[in-house]
Design a protein around this motif. Structure first.
Motif, PDB file in Angstrom:
ATOM      1  N   LEU A 100     -12.689   4.043   2.314  1.00 15.22           N
ATOM      2  CA  LEU A 100     -13.321   2.964   1.555  1.00 15.22           C
ATOM      3  C   LEU A 100     -13.512   1.760   2.472  1.00 15.22           C
TER       4      LEU A 100
ATOM      5  N   LEU B  33      -7.369  -2.343  -6.745  1.00 10.31           N
ATOM      6  CA  LEU B  33      -7.493  -3.072  -5.470  1.00 10.31           C
ATOM      7  C   LEU B  33      -7.878  -4.541  -5.666  1.00 10.31           C
TER       8      LEU B  33
ATOM      9  N   VAL C 274      -5.664  -7.161  -4.114  1.00  8.30           N
ATOM     10  CA  VAL C 274      -5.675  -7.123  -2.645  1.00  8.30           C
ATOM     11  C   VAL C 274      -6.925  -7.824  -2.130  1.00  8.30           C
TER      12      VAL C 274
ATOM     13  N   PRO D 247      -6.977  -3.844  16.223  1.00  7.22           N
ATOM     14  CA  PRO D 247      -7.353  -4.673  17.386  1.00  7.22           C
ATOM     15  C   PRO D 247      -6.127  -5.230  18.121  1.00  7.22           C
ATOM     16  N   SER D 248      -5.113  -5.638  17.374  1.00  5.69           N
ATOM     17  CA  SER D 248      -3.921  -6.224  18.007  1.00  5.69           C
ATOM     18  C   SER D 248      -3.155  -5.195  18.841  1.00  5.69           C
TER      19      SER D 248
ATOM     20  N   PRO E 286      -7.050 -10.245  18.150  1.00  3.56           N
ATOM     21  CA  PRO E 286      -6.383  -9.860  19.397  1.00  3.56           C
ATOM     22  C   PRO E 286      -6.317 -10.976  20.438  1.00  3.56           C
TER      23      PRO E 286
ATOM     24  N   GLU F 256       2.344  -6.163  11.524  1.00  4.23           N
ATOM     25  CA  GLU F 256       2.364  -7.104  12.651  1.00  4.23           C
ATOM     26  C   GLU F 256       3.738  -7.760  12.825  1.00  4.23           C
TER      27      GLU F 256
ATOM     28  N   GLY G 107       2.807  -7.981  -4.452  1.00  7.93           N
ATOM     29  CA  GLY G 107       1.788  -8.780  -3.760  1.00  7.93           C
ATOM     30  C   GLY G 107       1.499  -8.291  -2.358  1.00  7.93           C
ATOM     31  N   TRP G 108       1.720  -7.016  -2.121  1.00  7.40           N
ATOM     32  CA  TRP G 108       1.546  -6.467  -0.774  1.00  7.40           C
ATOM     33  C   TRP G 108       0.165  -5.852  -0.594  1.00  7.40           C
ATOM     34  N   HIS G 109      -0.221  -5.785   0.663  1.00  7.69           N
ATOM     35  CA  HIS G 109      -1.465  -5.100   1.011  1.00  7.69           C
ATOM     36  C   HIS G 109      -1.349  -3.609   0.726  1.00  7.69           C
ATOM     37  N   TRP G 110      -2.430  -2.991   0.284  1.00  5.80           N
ATOM     38  CA  TRP G 110      -2.555  -1.523   0.284  1.00  5.80           C
ATOM     39  C   TRP G 110      -4.042  -1.186   0.304  1.00  5.80           C
ATOM     40  N   TRP G 111      -4.343   0.045   0.646  1.00  7.49           N
ATOM     41  CA  TRP G 111      -5.757   0.465   0.697  1.00  7.49           C
ATOM     42  C   TRP G 111      -5.806   1.998   0.708  1.00  7.49           C
ATOM     43  N   PRO G 112      -6.859   2.589   0.136  1.00 11.87           N
ATOM     44  CA  PRO G 112      -7.001   4.052   0.269  1.00 11.87           C
ATOM     45  C   PRO G 112      -7.084   4.451   1.746  1.00 11.87           C
TER      46      PRO G 112
ATOM     47  N   GLN H  68       1.332  -4.044   5.143  1.00 18.61           N
ATOM     48  CA  GLN H  68       1.976  -5.322   4.880  1.00 18.61           C
ATOM     49  C   GLN H  68       2.906  -5.745   6.022  1.00 18.61           C
TER      50      GLN H  68
ATOM     51  N   PRO I 293      -9.309  -5.467   4.501  1.00 19.37           N
ATOM     52  CA  PRO I 293      -9.225  -6.699   5.295  1.00 19.37           C
ATOM     53  C   PRO I 293      -8.346  -6.564   6.535  1.00 19.37           C
ATOM     54  N   MET I 294      -7.565  -5.502   6.600  1.00 23.16           N
ATOM     55  CA  MET I 294      -6.678  -5.315   7.751  1.00 23.16           C
ATOM     56  C   MET I 294      -7.430  -4.780   8.984  1.00 23.16           C
ATOM     57  N   TYR I 295      -8.714  -4.526   8.835  1.00 26.36           N
ATOM     58  CA  TYR I 295      -9.518  -4.055   9.973  1.00 26.36           C
ATOM     59  C   TYR I 295     -10.816  -4.858  10.049  1.00 26.36           C
ATOM     60  N   PRO I 296     -11.409  -4.914  11.229  1.00 28.67           N
ATOM     61  CA  PRO I 296     -12.792  -5.395  11.305  1.00 28.67           C
ATOM     62  C   PRO I 296     -13.673  -4.478  10.443  1.00 28.67           C
TER      63      PRO I 296
ATOM     64  N   HIS J 177      -4.218 -10.970   3.903  1.00 29.05           N
ATOM     65  CA  HIS J 177      -4.056  -9.636   4.470  1.00 29.05           C
ATOM     66  C   HIS J 177      -4.996  -9.401   5.654  1.00 29.05           C
ATOM     67  N   GLU J 178      -5.573 -10.464   6.164  1.00 27.21           N
ATOM     68  CA  GLU J 178      -6.577 -10.291   7.211  1.00 27.21           C
ATOM     69  C   GLU J 178      -5.936  -9.769   8.500  1.00 27.21           C
ATOM     70  N   TYR J 179      -6.679  -8.912   9.196  1.00 27.77           N
ATOM     71  CA  TYR J 179      -6.136  -8.319  10.416  1.00 27.77           C
ATOM     72  C   TYR J 179      -5.892  -9.386  11.479  1.00 27.77           C
ATOM     73  N   ARG J 180      -4.933  -9.091  12.329  1.00 26.68           N
ATOM     74  CA  ARG J 180      -4.534 -10.046  13.366  1.00 26.68           C
ATOM     75  C   ARG J 180      -5.548  -9.992  14.512  1.00 26.68           C
TER      76      ARG J 180
END
Lengths: 151, 534
Positions: free
Chosen positions: B144, A135, A138, B106-107, A150, B338, B177-182, B335, B148-151, A145-148
């Motif tokens: 885990l 990871l 990442v 959130p989006s 709202p 959105e 170079g893509w996002h991934w996560w457990p 990835q 970064p894709m979530y608050p 990769h930060e979330y969008r």
């Protein structure tokens, strides 16, 4: 258990011979001899437990391929079954499913392919935990990769 | 007709009904839940038997039309691109689900504001955040922190093992170079609340014999019942009846012997999923509601959303132990979650990495796809594929469209004579363009991970797990069925708490969000008991 022909079998002796040949044609032993043929995994016992559903479709395919099926060459046997599957697709798929089901729940077969013999529970499986340091890229690029947001 | 009256009557004991009952038990009111199915006994699950795989093609099939239990109701899918799959009983579809447990983003609650499509939800991710966390704790979620894709969020248990499948595909994502996560998973990675941890059996979709999978029959329900909630099984609700003042009076249901019964209630709560709930509402016709109860907007049964999906299966030279471990829970990539209009579609999709199948499924799907023949070559082709696969599932956001519907079938009924649901659903061009893009990216990821061959299956018809949108929430009674806390605009003591109230679908498995919503609605009701019907 292989290729047993018995007098109390629900199929006649010629049909039992055809069944054995059919099984061996559907799943032959591997060329290196490591994996058994479908004739060697106790199909007779399986047939006893599934007789109500399995016998009618077996009778259908055995009648169709004929009592001289065991005497054919392997190539000819495959052609005969291919013809049956083309003209009786549903029955063929049902038979094949049962043959695969019997074969791949056989303890010896499962051990050879690395699957728990018998019920999965409670033995279960051991799984590699995985390397979470993968990871790092990442996390290093988390700004990309930060979330969008709202709003 | 009984005069017995309960304070709260919940219809459905699945994901949402269980969470709601557990939360409302605080009030010490008289709470009754009716479910058309039974309790399942973990000792009966297929993993206890040698023929564990073939049972998933019969009594534990995910399609109720194939399973055909007397606790199931038939579904007419003839005019649908997607087949409805579910389970009817205590725990609902959590009994057979994969337990992949991501939250909506959130989006997802602001798609109109952000992308100009569909509608915004009348609540936000931040509103649900504490309920997501509460639900994670009660269900037992492994994951885990730090994605970064979530608050920020903190799953209560460490992640499930990635295994060789997860590691292999992760390396592919990293190359690109893509996002991934457990994945967040409703499967416990360590002993938790009296339950022992996951044994990596594999076939989660036919029930978990170990109890490591967090289905609501072993999480919410035992505690809710200890705290006084009454759960009645084999009670199939036919309709909701009304009092003269326009409030719900109770429900008519059939018991296990087929006797028609009536249960009065001060409050009726629907928790039957996005097909079962509109079915009962549409079957609850009266003089004031000739088109079905709570349907003055005409939105009951409309805007049905699934998640159009497909799978790409990569074949690898090295053995990946693919059949071991939770089939649906490994790692994921957001990835392409959105909107990027240059891709040719709006909104996005989730990439869900899944493990392989057991030997029977491998052999049969290989036969059907032409990749593993019977006869000569079977052994070699099987050995090349079995335990050598990793898959990437593409889960597309499905935007609401009024012509995708649940209606009542004019002829088909269940065993009690209640009209069956009829599904009318077609993929949109946006969905198909999105799926096509996703399948290309899935193959790209698998090739980058080292796959020598990739087999694609899309769209998948037998994939209607996520039943959403058919009694949508909103602030405007003319365009929505319930308000922002689940109360019917038309009938003020009628609440809906399941996936039917989703405004949009997001692109993730919905159970986590469904349960957070039901906990949120319960909390609102508890805070507003004295003014609940104002």
């Amino acid at each position: 258990m292989s290729s047993i022909i018995t007098s109390d079998h629900p199929l006649s002796v010629p049909r039992q011979k055809s069944l054995n040949a059919l099984l061996d044609t559907l799943i032959p032993a591997s060329s290196d001899g490591n994996m058994p043929s479908a004739t060697d995994v106790g199909f007779e016992l399986y047939l006893q437990t599934q007789a109500d559903e399995l016998l009618p479709i077996l009778r259908k395919i055995l009648e169709d391929i004929g009592d001289d099926f065991p005497d054919q060459t392997r190539e000819a046997q495959q052609d005969i079954i291919r013809h049956f599957s083309a003209t009786n697709g549903e029955v063929f798929q049902a038979v094949l499913t049962r043959v695969y089901d019997c074969y791949y729940q056989n303890d010896a077969v499962r051990r050879k392919i690395g699957v728990v013999a018998g019920p999965l529970f409670p033995q279960g499986n051991t799984l590699e935990p995985g390397d979470l340091s993968l990871l790092d890229p990442v996390i290093a690029h988390s700004d990309q990769h930060e979330y969008r947001k709202p709003d | 007709m009984s005069e017995d009256i309960v304070d709260i009557l919940i219809v459905g004991a699945g994901a949402s009904g269980a969470a709601f009952a557990w939360s409302m038990a605080d009030t010490r009111m008289r709470i009754v839940c009716l479910d058309q199915g039974d309790w399942t006994n973990p000792a009966d699950y297929p993993s206890n038997a040698t023929n564990w795989e073939s049972q998933s093609f019969g009594p534990y099939h995910i399609d109720p039309n194939v399973r055909g239990l007397d606790t199931d109701y038939p579904v007419n899918n003839e005019e649908s691109d997607v087949t409805v799959v579910n389970f009817n009983g205590v725990g609902g579809s959590t009994i057979l689900y994969g337990a992949h447990f991501p939250r909506l983003h959130p989006s997802d609650f602001r798609v109109n504001t952000l992308d100009g499509v569909a509608d915004d939800w009348p609540l936000s991710y931040d509103t649900l955040d504490p309920y997501f966390a509460l639900n994670d704790r009660v269900m037992g979620v492994s994951g885990l922190a730090g994605d970064p894709m979530y608050p920020p969020k903190q799953p209560p248990l460490p992640p499930l093992p990635m295994g060789l499948v997860g590691e292999t595909v992760a390396r592919g994502f990293n190359k690109l170079g893509w996002h991934w996560w457990p994945s967040d998973s409703a499967i416990i990675s360590q002993p938790y609340e009296g339950r022992d941890k996951c044994l990596n059996l594999g076939p989660c979709l036919s029930g978990c014999a170990q109890g490591g999978k967090s289905s609501t029959d072993i999480t919410y329900w035992p505690e809710a019942i200890r705290r006084g909630v009454e759960l009645r099984t084999r009670c199939r609700v036919k309709e909701i009846t009304l009092r003269d003042d326009g409030f719900a009076d109770g429900v008519v249901y059939f018991d296990a012997d087929g006797n028609e019964c009536f249960q009065r209630a001060e409050v009726v709560v629907m928790a039957c999923n996005g097909v079962g709930t509109p079915r009962i509402l549409l079957n609850s016709k009266s003089e004031n509601y000739p088109d079905g109860l709570a349907n003055s907007s005409g939105m009951v049964g409309r805007n049905l959303m699934f998640h159009p999906c497909g799978f790409a299966q990569g074949i690898f030279e090295e053995r990946l132990d693919s059949h071991k471990g939770p089939a649906a829970c490994c790692i994921l990539s957001k990835q392409f979650y959105e909107t990027d209009l240059e891709r040719g579609f709006v909104r996005g999709y989730n990439m869900q990495v899944t493990r392989g199948s057991g030997p029977l499924t491998t052999a049969m799907t290989g036969y059907l796809s032409g990749t593993i023949p019977w006869g000569e070559g079977h052994q070699e082709a099987f050995a090349k594929r079995f335990d050598h696969v990793a898959s990437v599932g593409i889960i597309c956001e499905d935007l609401p469209e009024a012509h995708n519907t649940v209606t009542l079938d004019p002829e088909l009924t269940d065993s009690d004579g209640i009209p069956a649901p009829k599904i009318t659903y077609r993929y949109s061009k946006n969905s198909l363009d999105m799926l096509s893009h996703g399948m290309d990216r899935a193959e790209e990821a698998l090739r980058a991970a080292g796959a020598s061959e990739v087999v694609r299956s899309a769209p998948l018809a037998q994939s209607g797990w996520h039943l959403l949108g058919t009694a949508r929430m909103g602030n405007d009674p003319e365009t929505s069925v319930v308000n922002s806390w689940g109360r019917s605009h038309d009938v003020k003591n009628l609440f809906i708490i399941d996936g039917s109230i989703f405004v949009t679908s997001g692109a993730v498995n919905p159970t986590s969000t469904i349960q957070a919503l039901s906990l949120y609605i319960a909390d609102n009701m508890k805070k507003n008991l004295t003014s609940l019907f104002d």
